[in-house]
Design an enzyme around this catalytic site. Structure first.
Site, PDB file in Angstrom:
ATOM      1  N   ASP A 245       0.889  -1.233   0.115  1.00  0.00           N
ATOM      2  CA  ASP A 245       0.009   0.026   0.104  1.00  0.00           C
ATOM      3  C   ASP A 245       0.748   1.422  -0.162  1.00  0.00           C
ATOM      4  OD1 ASP A 245      -2.376   1.103  -0.074  1.00  0.00           O
ATOM      5  OD2 ASP A 245      -2.493   1.270   2.060  1.00  0.00           O
ATOM      6  N   ASP A 291      -9.477  -1.572   2.669  1.00  0.00           N
ATOM      7  CA  ASP A 291      -9.401  -1.191   4.042  1.00  0.00           C
ATOM      8  C   ASP A 291     -10.264  -1.741   5.043  1.00  0.00           C
ATOM      9  OD1 ASP A 291      -7.185   0.118   3.011  1.00  0.00           O
ATOM     10  OD2 ASP A 291      -8.464   1.964   2.523  1.00  0.00           O
TER      11      ASP A 291
END
Length: 423
Positions: A245, A291
């Site tokens: 990420d 997420d």
């Protein structure tokens, strides 16, 4: 990945372009927590939007974790060991091993870069048309599966509930193999009809409420049906995606480029201008499903660990759940303080892993936690699944992730050899 940024007032087309540019999406659904504006949002509108996103994110994690307990390793048990909710192989969980977890960020990176090249070569219009149809099918199935337990409670006992079976086979005689075998009932068909209405609404209007209904269903299916086999595997997966990420957010523009063209309900959105414009609001804050699902499957694992301890407490589940709230809140705070895009897993991973480890150290159960192997533990009072099929037991919320997990695990469509019966 999460972002927050304000843009000046401009024409609707320009604002929409900026919104897409900032909404960075990757292959495992780790997308954007993104605040863009055609005007400066009011403090009330901003608080309402982010508060709603946090609340919506907690729903699939909490209920998905509960439902993951009831279906833990159900694919290893016979059909008669479970109720009708597990009559379909597609309702059974996929298990991620440590090897799968180590390979997952690499496969996800290749998939993301492949999408980047794909959008560079082919027409965005036709690609998004295919994606819309694809996610329409996934969304209808995922939402039907999510609604089934609720609908079973709503329908009265006198409701005429007929049973159906959809069966496709290959070959004949002793070589006959079962390709598809779905069992469902009238209640499931009602769920399918309602979900189809939502799907058509999304397909035609792309309305944010329809998007959220699909997104919540995808996320809940992901947390419920994608299982980590132990805590070490969870740490490997979260650690790898932590690096993934951060790299793709800060190191390249690949995510942003893909996001300009990628249209799919793989995010939760809530308008910051809802108070001013009502349901027609268009200034959205966004939270990517990655997420939610990535930390969510780790939190679900800790709930199964709590159940295995047989101490009638949920210490590790609640500590990790609170850690998720803390990490997501910290992400939002940093974004608004520094006015710069932030990868959400940069804050969520240390919080969701660190909090339970500290609790285990304090309770003297660290060795026990890391030696735990996820097994069949049924939580009393947990909601049980119903029989309507989902998408191969993988998190329907993340299409690219499903392909990556399938590659990582070497899984293939489940087939069962049919035994000839004597008359």
């Amino acid at each position: 990945m999460s972002e927050a940024e304000q843009v000046p007032a401009s024409a609707p087309e320009a604002a929409a372009a900026v919104l897409d540019a900032l909404n960075a999406t990757d292959s495992n659904g780790t997308e954007a927590l993104n605040a863009t504006a055609k005007f400066v949002a009011t403090p009330e509108g901003t608080a309402l939007a982010y508060g709603s996103l946090v609340f919506m994110a907690l729903l699939p994690i909490f209920f998905g974790a509960l439902r993951s307990v009831t279906c833990s390793k159900s694919k290893e048990l016979g059909e008669n060991d479970y109720d009708s909710g597990f009559r379909n192989a597609a309702d059974m969980p996929e298990t991620i091993t440590s090897r799968d977890a180590a390979r997952f960020p690499i496969i996800a990176s290749c998939t993301l870069f492949g999408l980047y090249l794909f959008f560079k070569v082919f027409s965005q219009e036709y690609i998004n048309l295919l994606l819309s149809v694809y996610f329409f099918v996934l969304g209808v199935l995922a939402l039907s599966h999510t609604m089934s337990p609720l609908m079973s409670r709503i329908f009265p006992a006198s409701f005429p509930n007929k049973q159906y079976q959809l069966l496709f086979t290959q070959g004949s005689g002793e070589s006959k193999e079962e390709i598809v075998n779905y069992e469902f009932d009238t209640k499931n068909l009602v769920c399918l009809l309602i979900s189809s209405v939502v799907g058509v609404w999304y397909l035609l209007k792309k309305h944010w409420i329809a998007n959220n209904l699909f997104g919540l269903a995808f996320a809940l299916n992901g947390v419920e049906l994608l299982h980590l086999n132990n805590v070490s595997t969870g740490c490997i997966l979260l650690g790898g995606l932590f690096v993934y990420d951060v790299f793709w957010v800060f190191g390249t523009n690949v995510m942003v480029t893909v996001a300009k063209s990628f249209e799919a309900p793989i995010k939760l959105v809530f308008p910051q201008d809802l108070l001013e414009r009502g349901l027609e609001a268009s200034n959205f804050a966004m939270l990517g499903l990655g997420d939610i699902v990535i930390p969510g499957i780790f939190i679900a694992l800790l709930l199964r660990f709590d159940v295995s301890l047989k101490k009638n407490s949920r210490t590790y589940f609640y500590s990790s759940f609170l850690a998720y709230i803390f990490g997501l809140g910290l992400t939002i705070f940093v974004m608004h303080t520094f006015k710069h895009a932030q990868p959400a897993l940069l804050y969520l991973v240390p919080a969701c892993v660190g909090f339970p480890v500290v609790v285990a150290l304090f309770k003297g159960e660290l060795t026990e936690m890391f030696s735990y192997e996820s097994s069949e533990e049924v939580l009393p009072g947990s909601p049980r699944l119903t029989s309507f099929p989902t998408v191969s037991g993988s998190p329907a919320s993340l299409a690219s992730s499903m392909d990556a997990v399938s590659m990582a695990t070497g899984s293939s469509p489940r087939r069962r050899r049919l035994q000839p019966t004597s008359m």
